[in-house]
Design a protein around this motif. Structure first.
Motif, PDB file in Angstrom:
ATOM      1  N   ILE A   1      33.306  44.368  48.341  1.00  0.00           N
ATOM      2  CA  ILE A   1      34.097  43.237  48.833  1.00  0.00           C
ATOM      3  C   ILE A   1      35.303  42.963  47.935  1.00  0.00           C
ATOM      4  CG2 ILE A   1      34.079  40.755  49.284  1.00  0.00           C
ATOM      5  CD1 ILE A   1      31.087  41.097  50.010  1.00  0.00           C
ATOM      6  N   VAL A   2      35.075  42.911  46.621  1.00  0.00           N
ATOM      7  CA  VAL A   2      36.137  42.478  45.706  1.00  0.00           C
ATOM      8  C   VAL A   2      37.070  43.628  45.322  1.00  0.00           C
ATOM      9  CG1 VAL A   2      36.650  41.429  43.480  1.00  0.00           C
ATOM     10  CG2 VAL A   2      34.692  40.639  44.817  1.00  0.00           C
ATOM     11  N   ILE A   3      36.518  44.689  44.767  1.00  0.00           N
ATOM     12  CA  ILE A   3      37.369  45.767  44.256  1.00  0.00           C
ATOM     13  C   ILE A   3      38.013  46.562  45.391  1.00  0.00           C
ATOM     14  CG2 ILE A   3      37.494  47.778  42.756  1.00  0.00           C
ATOM     15  CD1 ILE A   3      36.865  45.089  41.365  1.00  0.00           C
ATOM     16  N   LEU A   4      37.194  47.051  46.318  1.00  0.00           N
ATOM     17  CA  LEU A   4      37.768  47.795  47.449  1.00  0.00           C
ATOM     18  C   LEU A   4      38.632  46.882  48.309  1.00  0.00           C
ATOM     19  CD1 LEU A   4      34.906  50.204  48.607  1.00  0.00           C
ATOM     20  CD2 LEU A   4      36.783  50.609  47.004  1.00  0.00           C
TER      21      LEU A   4
ATOM     22  N   TYR B   1      44.896  38.456  44.544  1.00  0.00           N
ATOM     23  CA  TYR B   1      43.962  38.712  45.642  1.00  0.00           C
ATOM     24  C   TYR B   1      42.501  38.741  45.171  1.00  0.00           C
ATOM     25  CZ  TYR B   1      48.001  40.077  48.478  1.00  0.00           C
ATOM     26  OH  TYR B   1      49.179  40.087  49.161  1.00  0.00           O
ATOM     27  N   ALA B   2      42.247  39.291  43.989  1.00  0.00           N
ATOM     28  CA  ALA B   2      40.873  39.512  43.536  1.00  0.00           C
ATOM     29  C   ALA B   2      40.028  38.233  43.490  1.00  0.00           C
ATOM     30  CB  ALA B   2      40.876  40.213  42.178  1.00  0.00           C
ATOM     31  N   PRO B   3      40.516  37.115  42.899  1.00  0.00           N
ATOM     32  CA  PRO B   3      39.674  35.910  42.874  1.00  0.00           C
ATOM     33  C   PRO B   3      39.336  35.384  44.267  1.00  0.00           C
ATOM     34  CG  PRO B   3      41.435  35.741  41.259  1.00  0.00           C
ATOM     35  CD  PRO B   3      41.754  36.927  42.120  1.00  0.00           C
ATOM     36  N   THR B   4      40.302  35.469  45.188  1.00  0.00           N
ATOM     37  CA  THR B   4      40.043  35.001  46.550  1.00  0.00           C
ATOM     38  C   THR B   4      38.973  35.848  47.215  1.00  0.00           C
ATOM     39  OG1 THR B   4      42.342  34.279  46.737  1.00  0.00           O
ATOM     40  CG2 THR B   4      41.103  34.511  48.781  1.00  0.00           C
ATOM     41  N   LEU B   5      39.045  37.151  47.013  1.00  0.00           N
ATOM     42  CA  LEU B   5      38.022  38.028  47.574  1.00  0.00           C
ATOM     43  C   LEU B   5      36.679  37.805  46.887  1.00  0.00           C
ATOM     44  CD1 LEU B   5      40.279  41.147  47.959  1.00  0.00           C
ATOM     45  CD2 LEU B   5      39.047  40.045  49.812  1.00  0.00           C
TER      46      LEU B   5
ATOM     47  N   ILE C   1      35.604  34.873  46.017  1.00  0.00           N
ATOM     48  CA  ILE C   1      35.058  33.709  46.722  1.00  0.00           C
ATOM     49  C   ILE C   1      34.477  34.125  48.071  1.00  0.00           C
ATOM     50  CG2 ILE C   1      35.670  31.514  47.809  1.00  0.00           C
ATOM     51  CD1 ILE C   1      37.780  31.190  45.580  1.00  0.00           C
ATOM     52  N   ILE C   2      35.182  35.033  48.748  1.00  0.00           N
ATOM     53  CA  ILE C   2      34.667  35.534  50.034  1.00  0.00           C
ATOM     54  C   ILE C   2      33.314  36.205  49.821  1.00  0.00           C
ATOM     55  CG2 ILE C   2      35.057  37.226  51.869  1.00  0.00           C
ATOM     56  CD1 ILE C   2      38.052  36.671  51.570  1.00  0.00           C
ATOM     57  N   GLY C   3      33.219  37.018  48.753  1.00  0.00           N
ATOM     58  CA  GLY C   3      31.942  37.668  48.452  1.00  0.00           C
ATOM     59  C   GLY C   3      30.847  36.660  48.166  1.00  0.00           C
ATOM     60  N   ALA C   4      31.194  35.574  47.456  1.00  0.00           N
ATOM     61  CA  ALA C   4      30.210  34.536  47.165  1.00  0.00           C
ATOM     62  C   ALA C   4      29.745  33.848  48.441  1.00  0.00           C
ATOM     63  CB  ALA C   4      30.811  33.511  46.203  1.00  0.00           C
TER      64      ALA C   4
ATOM     65  N   ALA D   1      29.846  38.276  42.790  1.00  0.00           N
ATOM     66  CA  ALA D   1      31.129  38.568  43.433  1.00  0.00           C
ATOM     67  C   ALA D   1      32.234  37.693  42.850  1.00  0.00           C
ATOM     68  CB  ALA D   1      31.020  38.344  44.936  1.00  0.00           C
ATOM     69  N   THR D   2      31.917  36.441  42.565  1.00  0.00           N
ATOM     70  CA  THR D   2      32.905  35.550  41.948  1.00  0.00           C
ATOM     71  C   THR D   2      33.310  36.060  40.568  1.00  0.00           C
ATOM     72  OG1 THR D   2      31.861  33.694  43.104  1.00  0.00           O
ATOM     73  CG2 THR D   2      33.387  33.159  41.334  1.00  0.00           C
ATOM     74  N   ILE D   3      32.318  36.539  39.806  1.00  0.00           N
ATOM     75  CA  ILE D   3      32.611  37.100  38.482  1.00  0.00           C
ATOM     76  C   ILE D   3      33.541  38.305  38.617  1.00  0.00           C
ATOM     77  CG2 ILE D   3      31.609  38.314  36.510  1.00  0.00           C
ATOM     78  CD1 ILE D   3      29.114  36.587  36.867  1.00  0.00           C
ATOM     79  N   TYR D   4      33.249  39.186  39.563  1.00  0.00           N
ATOM     80  CA  TYR D   4      34.098  40.357  39.774  1.00  0.00           C
ATOM     81  C   TYR D   4      35.543  39.942  40.019  1.00  0.00           C
ATOM     82  CZ  TYR D   4      30.520  44.047  40.079  1.00  0.00           C
ATOM     83  OH  TYR D   4      29.537  44.957  39.800  1.00  0.00           O
TER      84      TYR D   4
END
Length: 246
Positions: free
Chosen positions: A38-41, A152-156, A158-161, A188-191
């Motif tokens: 979710i986050v990296i990709l 973008y990464a922090p928002t993604l 949150i989506i993962g969380a 996911a939030t940590i990522y």
């Protein structure tokens, strides 16, 4: 090699892993295939949509500057320019022609060739400044790729969380799964936050700093070449360019 950047990246990893261990979460809690997807990709996918292919390729190419920035040899360049001015005073500008082929830097080679060709100082300045502005714009656009990834990464994350919490809500009837599900959600939030603040944004700022240094170095080259074209005394040229060392 930029030792500070290398140490900083290593310390970032130590902070994450060490912090997880000291807090009692363990190393295993940092790995989540779902969070990675979710986050990296997701961040890579967003930046591919966000960025033109040419800019993205250039960003990948200059990422190494964070650890291995281009060599900064301003003092050596000043001495080289002073030597050229001595040759020009003794042999004329055509005396510099054998030196053109020895230059590996395309910018320096082009400027020296224009000197040999006898172009007017203002014409040399104008043409080199166009090249400088173009290169700086290209490099800064590449650095902003990592800056955008940091957005973008922090928002993604949150989506993962949220996805993780949705999975938790679906298993409210089974309390044994709640703890694991909530922990996975926060991974996911940590990522997202860690990748942005420990890697992407620092990389972007470091690249901007390197680009600024390269621009300043090339401004020095322009001033030196113009001074040679105007026939200034080598000592005056050296004194003038010394200001770029500070």
């Amino acid at each position: 090699m930029d030792i500070f950047s290398l140490v900083g990246l290593l310390l970032a990893l130590v902070a994450l892993v060490g912090g997880s261990i000291l807090k009692g979460a363990g190393v295993a809690s940092l790995w989540s295939s779902a969070a990675f997807v979710i986050v990296i990709l997701g961040t890579v996918a967003a930046i591919l949509v966000h960025t033109p292919p040419k800019v993205f390729k250039h960003a990948v190419a200059i990422a190494k500057w964070v650890i291995r920035p281009p060599t900064n040899e301003r003092e050596g360049l000043i001495q080289q320019i002073v030597e050229w001015s001595n040759v020009a005073r003794k042999q004329g500008l055509l005396g510099l022609e054998p030196l053109v082929a020895e230059q590996e830097d395309p910018f320096l080679k082009k400027g020296l060739q224009m000197l040999v060709d006898g172009l007017e100082p203002e014409a040399i300045r104008h043409m080199l400044e166009i090249d400088l502005d173009s290169q700086e714009h290209q490099d800064l656009a590449a650095a902003k790729v990592f800056e955008a990834m940091g957005v973008y990464a922090p928002t993604l994350g949150i989506i993962g969380a949220v996805f993780g919490l949705i999975a938790v809500m679906k298993n409210l009837a089974d309390p044994s799964k709640l703890g694991h599900g909530i922990a996975a959600a926060f991974t996911a939030t940590i990522y997202g936050i860690a990748s942005a603040n420990l890697f992407f944004l620092p990389m972007a700022n470091k690249l901007k700093s390197v680009i600024g240094g390269r621009t300043r170095e090339r401004e020095m080259i322009i001033e030196g070449l113009i001074a040679i074209a105007q026939g200034e005394n080598p000592r005056n040229i050296e004194s003038k360019l010394a200001g770029f060392l500070h």
